[in-house]
Design a protein around this motif. Structure first.
Motif, PDB file in Angstrom:
ATOM      1  N   GLY A 143     -34.499  -5.327  31.790  1.00 57.55           N
ATOM      2  CA  GLY A 143     -34.651  -4.168  32.685  1.00 57.55           C
ATOM      3  C   GLY A 143     -35.830  -4.048  33.432  1.00 57.55           C
ATOM      4  O   GLY A 143     -35.951  -3.714  34.718  1.00 57.55           O
ATOM      5  N   PHE A 144     -36.798  -4.204  32.648  1.00 56.45           N
ATOM      6  CA  PHE A 144     -38.257  -4.166  33.347  1.00 56.45           C
ATOM      7  C   PHE A 144     -38.563  -4.951  34.405  1.00 56.45           C
ATOM      8  O   PHE A 144     -38.842  -4.607  35.502  1.00 56.45           O
ATOM      9  CB  PHE A 144     -39.369  -4.566  32.116  1.00 56.45           C
ATOM     10  N   ALA A 198     -29.638  -0.892  27.048  1.00 54.53           N
ATOM     11  CA  ALA A 198     -31.007  -0.837  27.107  1.00 54.53           C
ATOM     12  C   ALA A 198     -31.258  -1.267  28.897  1.00 54.53           C
ATOM     13  O   ALA A 198     -32.238  -0.646  29.475  1.00 54.53           O
ATOM     14  CB  ALA A 198     -31.667  -1.567  26.320  1.00 54.53           C
ATOM     15  N   TRP A 199     -30.451  -2.235  29.442  1.00 53.18           N
ATOM     16  CA  TRP A 199     -31.038  -2.754  30.708  1.00 53.18           C
ATOM     17  C   TRP A 199     -30.767  -1.810  31.774  1.00 53.18           C
ATOM     18  O   TRP A 199     -31.915  -1.570  32.439  1.00 53.18           O
ATOM     19  CB  TRP A 199     -29.830  -3.934  30.987  1.00 53.18           C
ATOM     20  N   PHE A 200     -29.701  -0.909  31.637  1.00 55.47           N
ATOM     21  CA  PHE A 200     -29.468  -0.135  32.922  1.00 55.47           C
ATOM     22  C   PHE A 200     -30.406   0.753  33.151  1.00 55.47           C
ATOM     23  O   PHE A 200     -31.068   1.214  34.239  1.00 55.47           O
ATOM     24  CB  PHE A 200     -28.027   0.174  32.865  1.00 55.47           C
ATOM     25  N   PRO A 201     -30.778   1.693  31.884  1.00 55.25           N
ATOM     26  CA  PRO A 201     -31.813   2.869  32.098  1.00 55.25           C
ATOM     27  C   PRO A 201     -33.201   2.251  32.442  1.00 55.25           C
ATOM     28  O   PRO A 201     -33.949   2.772  33.296  1.00 55.25           O
ATOM     29  CB  PRO A 201     -31.512   3.932  31.214  1.00 55.25           C
ATOM     30  N   MET A 202     -33.504   1.253  31.819  1.00 54.66           N
ATOM     31  CA  MET A 202     -34.766   0.511  32.074  1.00 54.66           C
ATOM     32  C   MET A 202     -35.029   0.118  33.537  1.00 54.66           C
ATOM     33  O   MET A 202     -36.022   0.406  34.078  1.00 54.66           O
ATOM     34  CB  MET A 202     -35.031  -0.470  31.048  1.00 54.66           C
ATOM     35  N   ALA A 203     -34.027  -0.510  33.998  1.00 53.83           N
ATOM     36  CA  ALA A 203     -34.016  -1.027  35.361  1.00 53.83           C
ATOM     37  C   ALA A 203     -34.184  -0.103  36.429  1.00 53.83           C
ATOM     38  O   ALA A 203     -34.828  -0.004  37.430  1.00 53.83           O
ATOM     39  CB  ALA A 203     -32.997  -2.129  35.644  1.00 53.83           C
ATOM     40  N   THR A 204     -33.227   1.166  36.069  1.00 59.99           N
ATOM     41  CA  THR A 204     -33.326   2.155  37.041  1.00 59.99           C
ATOM     42  C   THR A 204     -34.656   3.036  37.141  1.00 59.99           C
ATOM     43  O   THR A 204     -35.031   3.209  38.371  1.00 59.99           O
ATOM     44  CB  THR A 204     -32.105   3.110  36.648  1.00 59.99           C
ATOM     45  N   ASP A 243     -42.196   6.947  34.030  1.00 58.27           N
ATOM     46  CA  ASP A 243     -40.679   6.522  34.395  1.00 58.27           C
ATOM     47  C   ASP A 243     -40.423   5.360  33.543  1.00 58.27           C
ATOM     48  O   ASP A 243     -39.292   5.319  33.058  1.00 58.27           O
ATOM     49  CB  ASP A 243     -40.585   6.206  35.830  1.00 58.27           C
ATOM     50  N   MET A 244     -41.023   4.278  33.091  1.00 60.22           N
ATOM     51  CA  MET A 244     -40.408   3.250  32.483  1.00 60.22           C
ATOM     52  C   MET A 244     -40.212   3.785  30.884  1.00 60.22           C
ATOM     53  O   MET A 244     -39.412   3.241  30.291  1.00 60.22           O
ATOM     54  CB  MET A 244     -41.673   2.057  32.271  1.00 60.22           C
ATOM     55  N   LEU A 245     -41.514   4.689  30.591  1.00 60.64           N
ATOM     56  CA  LEU A 245     -41.175   5.126  29.130  1.00 60.64           C
ATOM     57  C   LEU A 245     -39.970   6.068  29.115  1.00 60.64           C
ATOM     58  O   LEU A 245     -39.347   6.206  28.187  1.00 60.64           O
ATOM     59  CB  LEU A 245     -42.217   5.868  28.673  1.00 60.64           C
ATOM     60  N   THR A 246     -39.537   6.702  30.237  1.00 63.09           N
ATOM     61  CA  THR A 246     -38.296   7.470  30.143  1.00 63.09           C
ATOM     62  C   THR A 246     -37.345   6.616  29.915  1.00 63.09           C
ATOM     63  O   THR A 246     -36.070   6.859  29.412  1.00 63.09           O
ATOM     64  CB  THR A 246     -38.347   8.418  31.419  1.00 63.09           C
ATOM     65  N   GLY A 247     -37.362   5.562  30.732  1.00 64.58           N
ATOM     66  CA  GLY A 247     -35.960   4.435  30.588  1.00 64.58           C
ATOM     67  C   GLY A 247     -35.676   3.845  29.205  1.00 64.58           C
ATOM     68  O   GLY A 247     -34.990   3.620  28.850  1.00 64.58           O
ATOM     69  N   LEU A 248     -37.208   3.536  28.525  1.00 64.63           N
ATOM     70  CA  LEU A 248     -37.055   3.338  27.160  1.00 64.63           C
ATOM     71  C   LEU A 248     -36.333   4.231  26.153  1.00 64.63           C
ATOM     72  O   LEU A 248     -35.572   3.822  25.495  1.00 64.63           O
ATOM     73  CB  LEU A 248     -38.571   2.893  26.683  1.00 64.63           C
ATOM     74  N   PHE A 249     -36.543   5.473  26.538  1.00 61.64           N
ATOM     75  CA  PHE A 249     -36.164   6.643  25.705  1.00 61.64           C
ATOM     76  C   PHE A 249     -34.599   6.534  25.797  1.00 61.64           C
ATOM     77  O   PHE A 249     -33.631   6.854  25.178  1.00 61.64           O
ATOM     78  CB  PHE A 249     -36.752   8.196  26.098  1.00 61.64           C
ATOM     79  N   THR A 250     -34.436   6.631  27.107  1.00 59.21           N
ATOM     80  CA  THR A 250     -32.815   6.800  27.568  1.00 59.21           C
ATOM     81  C   THR A 250     -32.166   5.390  26.913  1.00 59.21           C
ATOM     82  O   THR A 250     -30.887   5.484  26.586  1.00 59.21           O
ATOM     83  CB  THR A 250     -32.691   6.809  29.218  1.00 59.21           C
ATOM     84  N   GLY A 251     -32.628   4.275  27.584  1.00 64.25           N
ATOM     85  CA  GLY A 251     -32.082   3.062  26.862  1.00 64.25           C
ATOM     86  C   GLY A 251     -32.024   3.128  25.447  1.00 64.25           C
ATOM     87  O   GLY A 251     -30.880   2.399  25.040  1.00 64.25           O
ATOM     88  N   LEU A 252     -32.798   3.513  24.366  1.00 63.87           N
ATOM     89  CA  LEU A 252     -32.602   3.640  23.281  1.00 63.87           C
ATOM     90  C   LEU A 252     -31.390   4.345  22.755  1.00 63.87           C
ATOM     91  O   LEU A 252     -30.497   3.912  21.886  1.00 63.87           O
ATOM     92  CB  LEU A 252     -33.682   4.202  22.431  1.00 63.87           C
ATOM     93  N   GLY A 253     -31.001   5.561  23.486  1.00 56.92           N
ATOM     94  CA  GLY A 253     -29.847   6.032  23.162  1.00 56.92           C
ATOM     95  C   GLY A 253     -28.468   5.451  23.438  1.00 56.92           C
ATOM     96  O   GLY A 253     -27.542   5.257  22.313  1.00 56.92           O
ATOM     97  N   THR A 254     -28.587   4.728  24.589  1.00 58.24           N
ATOM     98  CA  THR A 254     -27.462   4.016  24.998  1.00 58.24           C
ATOM     99  C   THR A 254     -27.381   2.745  24.010  1.00 58.24           C
ATOM    100  O   THR A 254     -26.106   2.417  23.687  1.00 58.24           O
ATOM    101  CB  THR A 254     -27.450   3.520  26.245  1.00 58.24           C
TER     102      THR A 254
END
Length: 322
Positions: A143-144, A198-204, A243-254
């Motif tokens: 995702g990154f 994890a990929w989708f929120p991290m990429a977004t 923003d990347m760390l927000t993606g990591l947090f969201t991606g962990l939940g999904t």
């Protein structure tokens, strides 16, 4: 409410409630037909908790309000609530029989179930942790890279962003049948859907963070002779890090949600597998133990991630707290 008053009021309530719980465990007789277990482990746990609480209260009250006193005052209402909850739990199950087996059991029964099954639970916890780590790391890295390409290169964004918009919102669990069909093993299938979660929120979020880098930063760096590699590594990525760390947090939940689905279908060890397995045998006490371990596992992961965020973004650590 000041710190000393909070310590006095909620401290008294917490000690009284936990003492009442201990008294109920030791002194009240068990209801006829209730499912019982040895109470010694529960008594030891409550006694240690009470001793620690009284010691902390005495230490906090003996000196001027300190960081430790404020931390205790902040947690005391929850400690008191916990004492009331366990007291009500004890009275409504084994002491009165109001909530009876097999669906409801007392705390000491859960402790006994954990003691009987802790080796299998430890194996399942390690299995879930390894599968989550494998899929989460692969998905986050993918995702990154995807988000960085889309955020930095208009050409890459032209081709990749429609794909992200089309495939990304699909629930990861919906792809499990396809993954089982295409990939050579069920473990790889499970790792794939965890990675997809994890990929989708991290990429977004990486794309959004990279595209929001102020143009002035890039212009100044170019004026000073920076090449594209320097701009990406030393300007774009640090600026997009929140923003990347927000993606990591969201991606962990999904990813955790995808992990639970994957373990129900694709693997023969894991916390979700364990919970489903014991539920199939109608062993609800072990099912509750599995759920408690799962909750603690998920909370520990979130705490670790926010510790990482606070260390990397010390300048905004009070904006998002966990």
């Amino acid at each position: 409410m000041n710190t000393r008053r909070t310590l006095r009021l909620w401290g008294t309530a917490a000690v009284v409630l936990w003492t009442a719980h201990l008294a109920a465990v030791v002194l009240l007789p068990d209801a006829v037909g209730a499912r019982t277990a040895p109470i010694a482990p529960l008594v030891v746990i409550i006694a240690f908790l009470l001793a620690g609480l009284v010691g902390w209260l005495a230490l906090a009250g003996a000196r001027r309000p300190s960081a430790a006193a404020r931390a205790l005052a902040h947690r005391l209402p929850w400690i008191a609530f916990g004492g009331g909850w366990f007291l009500l739990w004890q009275l409504s199950t084994v002491k009165s029989g109001l909530l009876g087996p097999p669906y409801f059991v007392a705390p000491e029964v859960l402790i006994a179930a954990f003691a009987d099954d802790w080796t299998l639970l430890a194996t399942c916890l390690m299995s879930s942790g390894l599968l989550l780590l494998t899929g989460y790391v692969i998905g986050s890295v993918a995702g990154f890279i995807t988000g960085l390409l889309m955020g930095w290169s208009p050409r890459a964004d032209y081709w990749l962003h429609p794909l992200l918009q089309t495939v990304g919102p699909v629930p990861a669990s919906a792809l499990l049948p396809l993954a089982v069909l295409v990939l050579p093993s069920t473990y790889l299938s499970a790792a794939f859907i965890v990675a997809f979660g994890a990929w989708f929120p991290m990429a977004t979020m990486t794309r959004a963070g990279t595209r929001s880098v102020p143009r002035s930063f890039i212009d100044v760096a170019r004026t000073l002779g920076a090449n594209d590699g320097f701009l990406v590594l030393r300007v774009a990525i640090p600026s997009a890090l929140p923003d990347m760390l927000t993606g990591l947090f969201t991606g962990l939940g999904t990813s955790l949600a995808a992990l639970m689905t994957a373990e129900l279908v694709g693997v023969d060890r894991g916390l979700a597998w364990y919970i489903n397995w014991v539920k199939g045998w109608a062993d609800y006490r072990r099912m509750y133990v599995g759920l408690i371990v799962l909750v603690l596992f998920c909370r520990a992961l979130m705490v670790l991630l926010f510790k990482l965020r606070s260390s990397l973004l010390a300048w905004q650590q009070n904006l998002v707290r966990w």
